[in-house]
Design an enzyme around this catalytic site. Sequence first.
Site, PDB file in Angstrom:
ATOM      1  N   HIS A 185      43.996  40.513  33.077  1.00  0.00           N
ATOM      2  CA  HIS A 185      45.055  40.371  34.080  1.00  0.00           C
ATOM      3  C   HIS A 185      46.438  40.272  33.457  1.00  0.00           C
ATOM      4  O   HIS A 185      47.341  39.699  34.061  1.00  0.00           O
ATOM      5  CB  HIS A 185      44.814  39.080  34.895  1.00  0.00           C
ATOM      6  CG  HIS A 185      43.519  39.050  35.617  1.00  0.00           C
ATOM      7  ND1 HIS A 185      42.836  37.878  35.899  1.00  0.00           N
ATOM      8  CD2 HIS A 185      42.755  40.058  36.122  1.00  0.00           C
ATOM      9  CE1 HIS A 185      41.714  38.168  36.550  1.00  0.00           C
ATOM     10  NE2 HIS A 185      41.644  39.482  36.693  1.00  0.00           N
TER      11      HIS A 185
HETATM   12  C1  FAD Z   1      37.946  45.549  33.060  1.00  0.00           C
HETATM   13  C2  FAD Z   1      38.912  45.082  34.101  1.00  0.00           C
HETATM   14  C3  FAD Z   1      38.441  44.307  35.177  1.00  0.00           C
HETATM   15  C4  FAD Z   1      39.326  43.876  36.154  1.00  0.00           C
HETATM   16  N1  FAD Z   1      38.838  43.246  37.269  1.00  0.00           N
HETATM   17  C5  FAD Z   1      39.676  42.977  38.301  1.00  0.00           C
HETATM   18  C6  FAD Z   1      39.168  42.503  39.540  1.00  0.00           C
HETATM   19  O1  FAD Z   1      37.961  42.358  39.753  1.00  0.00           O
HETATM   20  N2  FAD Z   1      40.063  42.242  40.529  1.00  0.00           N
HETATM   21  C7  FAD Z   1      41.413  42.402  40.353  1.00  0.00           C
HETATM   22  O2  FAD Z   1      42.177  42.102  41.274  1.00  0.00           O
HETATM   23  N3  FAD Z   1      41.913  42.861  39.192  1.00  0.00           N
HETATM   24  C8  FAD Z   1      41.073  43.185  38.185  1.00  0.00           C
HETATM   25  N4  FAD Z   1      41.568  43.746  37.040  1.00  0.00           N
HETATM   26  C9  FAD Z   1      43.021  43.904  36.916  1.00  0.00           C
HETATM   27  C10 FAD Z   1      43.608  45.054  37.731  1.00  0.00           C
HETATM   28  O3  FAD Z   1      42.757  46.165  37.752  1.00  0.00           O
HETATM   29  C11 FAD Z   1      44.963  45.384  37.121  1.00  0.00           C
HETATM   30  O4  FAD Z   1      45.791  44.237  37.198  1.00  0.00           O
HETATM   31  C12 FAD Z   1      45.674  46.531  37.809  1.00  0.00           C
HETATM   32  O5  FAD Z   1      44.898  47.696  37.804  1.00  0.00           O
HETATM   33  C13 FAD Z   1      46.990  46.765  37.089  1.00  0.00           C
HETATM   34  O6  FAD Z   1      47.658  47.837  37.662  1.00  0.00           O
HETATM   35  P1  FAD Z   1      48.757  48.620  36.854  1.00  0.00           P
HETATM   36  O7  FAD Z   1      49.225  49.699  37.758  1.00  0.00           O
HETATM   37  O8  FAD Z   1      49.736  47.661  36.311  1.00  0.00           O
HETATM   38  O9  FAD Z   1      48.015  49.236  35.580  1.00  0.00           O
HETATM   39  P2  FAD Z   1      46.736  50.145  35.495  1.00  0.00           P
HETATM   40  O10 FAD Z   1      45.940  50.066  36.748  1.00  0.00           O
HETATM   41  O11 FAD Z   1      46.060  49.800  34.233  1.00  0.00           O
HETATM   42  O12 FAD Z   1      47.315  51.627  35.435  1.00  0.00           O
HETATM   43  C14 FAD Z   1      48.111  52.122  34.404  1.00  0.00           C
HETATM   44  C15 FAD Z   1      47.872  53.618  34.327  1.00  0.00           C
HETATM   45  O13 FAD Z   1      48.877  54.210  33.530  1.00  0.00           O
HETATM   46  C16 FAD Z   1      48.272  55.149  32.654  1.00  0.00           C
HETATM   47  N5  FAD Z   1      49.117  55.282  31.484  1.00  0.00           N
HETATM   48  C17 FAD Z   1      49.379  54.325  30.561  1.00  0.00           C
HETATM   49  N6  FAD Z   1      50.205  54.829  29.627  1.00  0.00           N
HETATM   50  C18 FAD Z   1      50.457  56.105  29.979  1.00  0.00           C
HETATM   51  C19 FAD Z   1      51.237  57.137  29.405  1.00  0.00           C
HETATM   52  N7  FAD Z   1      51.922  56.941  28.285  1.00  0.00           N
HETATM   53  N8  FAD Z   1      51.267  58.346  30.025  1.00  0.00           N
HETATM   54  C20 FAD Z   1      50.589  58.555  31.181  1.00  0.00           C
HETATM   55  N9  FAD Z   1      49.830  57.609  31.762  1.00  0.00           N
HETATM   56  C21 FAD Z   1      49.774  56.392  31.166  1.00  0.00           C
HETATM   57  C22 FAD Z   1      46.924  54.534  32.339  1.00  0.00           C
HETATM   58  O14 FAD Z   1      46.033  55.483  31.809  1.00  0.00           O
HETATM   59  C23 FAD Z   1      46.536  53.984  33.690  1.00  0.00           C
HETATM   60  O15 FAD Z   1      45.885  54.946  34.473  1.00  0.00           O
HETATM   61  C24 FAD Z   1      40.710  44.184  36.040  1.00  0.00           C
HETATM   62  C25 FAD Z   1      41.181  44.942  34.974  1.00  0.00           C
HETATM   63  C26 FAD Z   1      40.292  45.411  34.017  1.00  0.00           C
HETATM   64  C27 FAD Z   1      40.824  46.240  32.883  1.00  0.00           C
END
Ligand code: FAD
Length: 547
Positions: A483
């Site tokens: 998280h």
């Molecule tokens: C294993 C795991 C279990 C989890 N379980 C839960 C749960 O049960 N419930 C919950 O609420 N939360 C959970 N979380 C947390 C939640 O999924 C994240 O907080 C949320 O997805 C974050 O969103 P985000 O958009 O910040 O990043 P992300 O969803 O991680 O998305 C970032 C995206 O950007 C892309 N990216 C990164 N760098 C680049 C680049 N240079 N060029 C192009 N693309 C890029 C990545 O590939 C990814 O697709 C979990 C996370 C993980 C990893």
Amino acid sequence: MRRRFFRELEKTPVADYDYIIAGAGAAGCVLAYRLSANPAVRVLLIEAGPPDSHPFIHMPKGLAKVMADPRHVWAYRSKPEACTAGASEVWVRGRVLGGSSSINGMMYVRGQPADFDAIAELTSDDWSWEHIGAAYAALETHELGAGETRGDKGPIHVTLPHLRDALSEAQIAAGYAMGWSAKEDMNAPTDEVAIGYAPRTIHRGRRQSAAKAFLEPARSRRNLAILTDTTVDRVVFEARRAVGVRVVQGGAAREIRCDHEVIIAGGAMSSPGILERSGVGDPARLAAVGAPLVHANPQVGENLIEHRGLIMQWKLSRDVSHNQQYAGWRLLWSTAKYYLGLDSLMSAAAYEIVGWFKSDPGLNRPDVQILVAPFSFDMANHRQSLEAFPGMHVTVYPLRPGSKGRIHIETLDPDAPAAFEPNYRATEADRRSMIGAVRGVREYVRREPLAGLIACETLPGTACETDDQILDAYDRLGTCGYHAVGSCRMGKDAESVVDPALRVRGVAGLRVMDTSIMPTIPSGNTNGPTMAMAWRAADIILRDWGR
Ligand SMILES: Cc1cc2nc3c(=O)[nH]c(=O)nc-3n(C[C@H](O)[C@H](O)[C@H](O)COP(=O)(O)OP(=O)(O)OC[C@H]3O[C@@H](n4cnc5c(N)ncnc54)[C@H](O)[C@@H]3O)c2cc1C
């Protein structure tokens, strides 16, 4: 198939977009959905990973397989620290359409209203619970129907666990015996000590990733283009104004331009690196890796905040756990039921029971979360299988740690995961709640009807009793919460990375929206808060543009 879904860039002229969104995770998918809802706004969404076509992404219990598949994850390695007993810890993140929402545990936890009011204090009223509660109502279609801040017409489906068994019921009843409240909707915004079945981003037995919920309904829009298998290397500036991005696709680099803004949405582990490669960061760090300097801000990559969990396990005296369900013919039967569209263990979230309690009765709201499971991991096999005897476990963590780590790139290679230092338990307050959390869980499992089912504690074990021994257990056996937030901190102070409208300070035409902008960590899992904040961010971005 991929060609049909993902329009080819070559067919579109240069600067054919108003917005470029870098990263198709929880935040990026919501932003793409909302910004492209106006046909006059042209949006390009770029994702480093592949399309989300692997069947284990959509099967909820396929999670363990997907998390371990290098084709679908970024694997970030920590530098060894005392708080990880000198070991290097790996934090995975989704590298696939949907980002981490395509590999996460599917618990749908919204955080406490006070979390967002606290973020508003540090930023602007735009982020208060009043607005975030409204965003939740707008993005959800909840099994329980519309309610106070709960929606029934939004793109993402939220359901409650449907499978109930004796052990799960006993786990919840023991919480009631502690005096914890029963809540039909554990997300009802009341901030109370409670235990119950956790809402999930699962619909008809399938994962509701952000890609599924927000991109599928938008994919036919002519003003939305989606590129997968394309890594954003850096932002392209002209006179300190972002005019596009440099991407790497199949080993070849090129520039893609936009007319209005670039929005970085790579997640808390990647977005600071995109900024650093682009020349926004600490000048000494940028010089060390050979990045140009566009704007000096030493806060980029700092303020990394993460939940530090401890997995506590018990051997049971009766065969009521799920351990045996995940092997042999029972596993085959559950898998067959899943493919027949029936409820089965394969369509269950990582955890289906959640609880919140106070590590100190004097607190005004819960500061500990427990994730309660009717099975126990085989730790000798790195949690890849379950114990041979009946068992259960609880993952416990303090909800609002104040300890801050950091994450920075060590090379200009955009595909190389950055190195991080979690710096868990650096404050006395964090250490006190970690200790109180473990003691609280032990008190909980001593309550009937759970107590009568437990043979003994196996992890960390009863020899781990004193405060120091408990902290040592977190160091040796602890787990990240997945998280992490805060590495591109939003704030109204001039030192913050982005201002309260998510604009990167010191440059123009560039914003960040993902978990990295949260200045403090929400009380619980972060997928829901990220989607709600992205939903709200779209209001702010379009308001700024006058659309
Ligand atoms: C294993 C795991 C279990 C989890 N379980 C839960 C749960 O049960 N419930 C919950 O609420 N939360 C959970 N979380 C947390 C939640 O999924 C994240 O907080 C949320 O997805 C974050 O969103 P985000 O958009 O910040 O990043 P992300 O969803 O991680 O998305 C970032 C995206 O950007 C892309 N990216 C990164 N760098 C680049 C680049 N240079 N060029 C192009 N693309 C890029 C990545 O590939 C990814 O697709 C979990 C996370 C993980 C990893």
